[in-house]
Design a protein around this motif. Structure first.
Motif, PDB file in Angstrom:
ATOM      1  N   GLU A 121       0.829  -1.211   0.000  1.00 17.42           N
ATOM      2  CA  GLU A 121       0.000   0.000   0.000  1.00 17.42           C
ATOM      3  C   GLU A 121       0.861   1.258   0.000  1.00 17.42           C
ATOM      4  O   GLU A 121       0.506   2.268  -0.624  1.00 17.42           O
ATOM      5  CB  GLU A 121      -0.936   0.003   1.216  1.00 17.42           C
ATOM      6  N   LEU A 122       1.985   1.241   0.697  1.00 18.00           N
ATOM      7  CA  LEU A 122       2.898   2.384   0.655  1.00 18.00           C
ATOM      8  C   LEU A 122       3.426   2.601  -0.756  1.00 18.00           C
ATOM      9  O   LEU A 122       3.639   3.742  -1.195  1.00 18.00           O
ATOM     10  CB  LEU A 122       4.078   2.157   1.603  1.00 18.00           C
ATOM     11  N   LEU A 123       3.589   1.508  -1.485  1.00 20.40           N
ATOM     12  CA  LEU A 123       4.078   1.611  -2.860  1.00 20.40           C
ATOM     13  C   LEU A 123       3.025   2.225  -3.782  1.00 20.40           C
ATOM     14  O   LEU A 123       3.355   2.923  -4.744  1.00 20.40           O
ATOM     15  CB  LEU A 123       4.510   0.229  -3.356  1.00 20.40           C
ATOM     16  N   TRP A 124       1.746   1.995  -3.487  1.00 22.12           N
ATOM     17  CA  TRP A 124       0.678   2.682  -4.224  1.00 22.12           C
ATOM     18  C   TRP A 124       0.830   4.191  -4.074  1.00 22.12           C
ATOM     19  O   TRP A 124       0.654   4.961  -5.016  1.00 22.12           O
ATOM     20  CB  TRP A 124      -0.696   2.250  -3.699  1.00 22.12           C
ATOM     21  N   ARG A 125       1.131   4.606  -2.843  1.00 23.47           N
ATOM     22  CA  ARG A 125       1.316   6.029  -2.578  1.00 23.47           C
ATOM     23  C   ARG A 125       2.474   6.581  -3.408  1.00 23.47           C
ATOM     24  O   ARG A 125       2.366   7.655  -4.007  1.00 23.47           O
ATOM     25  CB  ARG A 125       1.574   6.201  -1.082  1.00 23.47           C
ATOM     26  N   ASP A 126       3.584   5.846  -3.461  1.00 24.40           N
ATOM     27  CA  ASP A 126       4.710   6.231  -4.314  1.00 24.40           C
ATOM     28  C   ASP A 126       4.272   6.341  -5.769  1.00 24.40           C
ATOM     29  O   ASP A 126       4.624   7.295  -6.480  1.00 24.40           O
ATOM     30  CB  ASP A 126       5.828   5.184  -4.234  1.00 24.40           C
ATOM     31  N   TYR A 127       3.529   5.329  -6.213  1.00 25.45           N
ATOM     32  CA  TYR A 127       3.127   5.278  -7.612  1.00 25.45           C
ATOM     33  C   TYR A 127       2.330   6.523  -8.010  1.00 25.45           C
ATOM     34  O   TYR A 127       2.597   7.147  -9.040  1.00 25.45           O
ATOM     35  CB  TYR A 127       2.312   4.009  -7.872  1.00 25.45           C
ATOM     36  N   PHE A 128       1.369   6.887  -7.185  1.00 32.17           N
ATOM     37  CA  PHE A 128       0.578   8.075  -7.514  1.00 32.17           C
ATOM     38  C   PHE A 128       1.440   9.338  -7.530  1.00 32.17           C
ATOM     39  O   PHE A 128       1.200  10.253  -8.313  1.00 32.17           O
ATOM     40  CB  PHE A 128      -0.581   8.236  -6.534  1.00 32.17           C
ATOM     41  N   LYS A 129       2.440   9.399  -6.671  1.00 29.17           N
ATOM     42  CA  LYS A 129       3.342  10.548  -6.661  1.00 29.17           C
ATOM     43  C   LYS A 129       4.107  10.634  -7.979  1.00 29.17           C
ATOM     44  O   LYS A 129       4.183  11.697  -8.606  1.00 29.17           O
ATOM     45  CB  LYS A 129       4.310  10.421  -5.487  1.00 29.17           C
ATOM     46  N   PHE A 130       4.661   9.498  -8.419  1.00 27.50           N
ATOM     47  CA  PHE A 130       5.467   9.511  -9.643  1.00 27.50           C
ATOM     48  C   PHE A 130       4.594   9.666 -10.895  1.00 27.50           C
ATOM     49  O   PHE A 130       5.002  10.309 -11.862  1.00 27.50           O
ATOM     50  CB  PHE A 130       6.329   8.250  -9.710  1.00 27.50           C
ATOM     51  N   VAL A 131       3.404   9.085 -10.869  1.00 29.56           N
ATOM     52  CA  VAL A 131       2.470   9.263 -11.987  1.00 29.56           C
ATOM     53  C   VAL A 131       2.061  10.737 -12.107  1.00 29.56           C
ATOM     54  O   VAL A 131       1.938  11.283 -13.209  1.00 29.56           O
ATOM     55  CB  VAL A 131       1.225   8.360 -11.812  1.00 29.56           C
ATOM     56  N   SER A 132       1.871  11.388 -10.977  1.00 31.46           N
ATOM     57  CA  SER A 132       1.513  12.809 -10.994  1.00 31.46           C
ATOM     58  C   SER A 132       2.649  13.649 -11.562  1.00 31.46           C
ATOM     59  O   SER A 132       2.411  14.655 -12.247  1.00 31.46           O
ATOM     60  CB  SER A 132       1.164  13.288  -9.578  1.00 31.46           C
ATOM     61  N   MET A 133       3.881  13.250 -11.300  1.00 36.53           N
ATOM     62  CA  MET A 133       5.020  13.943 -11.911  1.00 36.53           C
ATOM     63  C   MET A 133       5.026  13.734 -13.414  1.00 36.53           C
ATOM     64  O   MET A 133       5.285  14.662 -14.191  1.00 36.53           O
ATOM     65  CB  MET A 133       6.328  13.422 -11.321  1.00 36.53           C
ATOM     66  N   LYS A 134       4.701  12.521 -13.830  1.00 36.62           N
ATOM     67  CA  LYS A 134       4.713  12.193 -15.266  1.00 36.62           C
ATOM     68  C   LYS A 134       3.660  12.983 -16.030  1.00 36.62           C
ATOM     69  O   LYS A 134       3.933  13.529 -17.105  1.00 36.62           O
ATOM     70  CB  LYS A 134       4.490  10.685 -15.447  1.00 36.62           C
TER      71      LYS A 134
END
Length: 520
Positions: free
Chosen positions: A300-313
């Motif tokens: 679940e913490l990795l989901w949080r990372d994913y949304f952060k990096f997707v938002s950067m993209k």
């Protein structure tokens, strides 16, 4: 003893935003290492207490405002214990820093802050960088909000995979989580100013255009803001209750504080480092148990990372009506229908219970969020930004990237190639609240309806309604919509009361994963 500033002295100003903690804090660690004096600063930016972008809901609602005040107060106390302090200012960071820079004229000044990724925050960073250039101060930003460091990613940001599974596999296979940053026992001293600037007091909640929330004994999040409370919760959830060992089985719960970690409000404010969670889990797995549940917390913490990096993209596209995908879609803006959803008066008990919990406490379970979001965009066909901005206003754990990323997915306009995912409100309600105890907690007017009949009161006979003291359209609304697929799970439908006594075979599958037929 007060140390007098000399022209040769190096002063580091640490501007804090969503990184309000002492442990694992690169901003503070770097300032301590590189400067003679360190000035920690927090600004209550008035822009954060205005209206949301489109629909003008309070940008920071009463629950998060109270949580933020507790967090800042706790952070100041921690810094004081460490020989430092926290300057508290009620103004825009750009304005506050101009005054501070003026008081430090002639000194070697460096501004250090944690970088953010979405427009409002990066606009502030650009402005601050420009100010630093003009006055010849140094400017350093640090990365500190994710489990995996941005600099370690095995791909460029513009090549972040468009599916979580692809991202997760790449990251888990190729990367290691960095150790926590070592923090000093005592910080370097705070500077003395030639022209004294007050350290400032914590503002009242009224000064932030808010009011003190009324405590609710049924809240699933009965915790305070701040690093101290965050670390106590981490200790309790792992070491004192062993609740983490059952997390995967309980995470879709609805009632109580221990069905899920409840780390998210502290993560959102930076009171708790995701790396601290990981390394504490490592200890727990060595000393107690290692299982799917302990892994799932990292998942679940990795989901949080994913949304952060997707938002950067994808940048600002996460806020556009057509989303990351740029898929053109007509959204309704029926404010009367939205108000029924907003206030928990749709006539659909599971939706109403979740929305009333949010309204009363600032908290809603992950399961609830998925359902009410799906209901807004898939059943009511309303503009997804209405829901995203209402969540932004009320949620204790609002995180820009996770909130808007999730709403993009729900609305079918995210970067995920899968579409047309829709939750069946009655099936979900029966899967996760079979006997209706959660609904009775938040929709007390339905409490006299026995057992699972509570999920669809419009299906009850007039006699049953009368016995439960329900008058549809009077003391409880008629449903604003009844989706045809609900009938399979209502009384008289072929699936009613059959199969898994805890719900259907799809029970517990995350919203983000493929489900045959597109229904849940």
């Amino acid at each position: 003893m007060i140390r007098i500033l000399k022209m040769s002295n190096r002063v580091a100003i640490c501007l804090f935003r969503n990184d309000l903690r002492y442990h694992d804090n690169e901003v503070l660690a770097l300032a301590h290492k590189s400067a003679d004096f360190v000035l920690p600063l927090y600004c209550f930016d008035p822009r954060h207490f205005e209206g949301t972008h489109h629909y003008k809901f309070p940008k920071t609602g009463i629950f998060r405002t109270q949580f933020l005040l507790e967090t800042v107060e706790d952070f100041r106390k921690t810094l004081v214990k460490r020989g430092s302090n926290l300057m508290i200012v009620h103004s825009k960071p750009e304005e506050a820093l101009l005054k501070i820079f003026k008081s430090l004229t002639g000194l070697k000044v460096t501004l250090i802050l944690q970088t953010e990724v979405t427009k409002e925050e990066t606009d502030v960073e650009k402005c601050l960088q420009k100010i630093c250039q003009e006055i010849k101060a140094s400017y350093i930003n640090c990365w500190g909000s994710t489990l995996y460091h941005k600099g370690d990613l095995p791909f460029q940001i513009n090549h972040v995979p468009d599916s979580y599974t692809g991202f997760r596999k790449d990251v888990e296979e190729k990367l290691r989580i960095r150790p926590e940053i070592s923090m000093p026992d005592k910080m370097k001293p705070v500077p003395t100013f030639a022209h004294e600037i007050p350290w400032g007091n914590l503002p009242t909640i009224e000064a932030l255009n808010s009011t003190k929330p009324i405590p609710n004994s049924s809240s699933a999040f009965p915790f305070n803001g701040g690093e101290t409370a965050a670390l106590l919760r981490l200790k309790s959830y792992l070491w004192e209750t062993n609740a983490v060992a059952q997390y995967k089985e309980t995470r879709n719960g609805l009632i109580g504080s221990d069905y899920s970690t409840k780390f998210s409000p502290w993560l959102a404010h930076g009171c708790l480092s995701p790396r601290r969670i990981h390394w504490e889990l490592e200890k727990y797995e060595l000393q107690r148990t290692k299982n799917q549940s302990t892994y799932w917390v990292r998942f679940e913490l990795l989901w949080r990372d994913y949304f952060k990096f997707v938002s950067m993209k994808y940048g600002d596209r996460i806020f556009y009506p057509n989303g990351m995908k740029g898929r053109r879609q007509q959204w309704k803006k029926d404010m009367e229908l939205f108000k029924a959803w907003q206030m928990g008066k749709t006539g659909v008990p599971f939706v109403d219970a979740n929305m009333r919990e949010l309204l009363a406490t600032g908290w809603m379970s992950n399961r609830g969020r998925q359902n009410v979001a799906s209901f807004l965009v898939k059943d009511l066909l309303l503009d997804w930004r209405l829901g995203a901005e209402w969540f932004e206003s009320l949620l204790l754990d609002h995180d820009v990237c996770s909130n808007y990323g999730n709403w993009n997915y729900v609305a079918g306009i995210g970067n995920d190639p899968r579409e047309n995912r829709k939750f069946n409100m009655i099936k979900q309600s029966m899967d996760y609240d079979l006997e209706g105890n959660y609904i009775r907690m938040w929709v007390p007017e339905l409490r006299e309806i026995p057992g699972s009949k509570i999920h669809s009161p419009w299906m009850l006979s007039s006699g049953a309604l009368s016995a439960a003291k329900i008058r549809l359209g009077d003391n409880y609304p008629n449903p604003v919509v009844v989706a045809p697929e609900w009938s399979r799970h209502q009384k008289g439908g072929k699936d009613f009361g059959q199969g898994n006594p805890k719900g259907g075979t799809q029970r517990g599958i995350d919203f983000y994963f493929k489900n045959p037929g597109g229904q849940k």
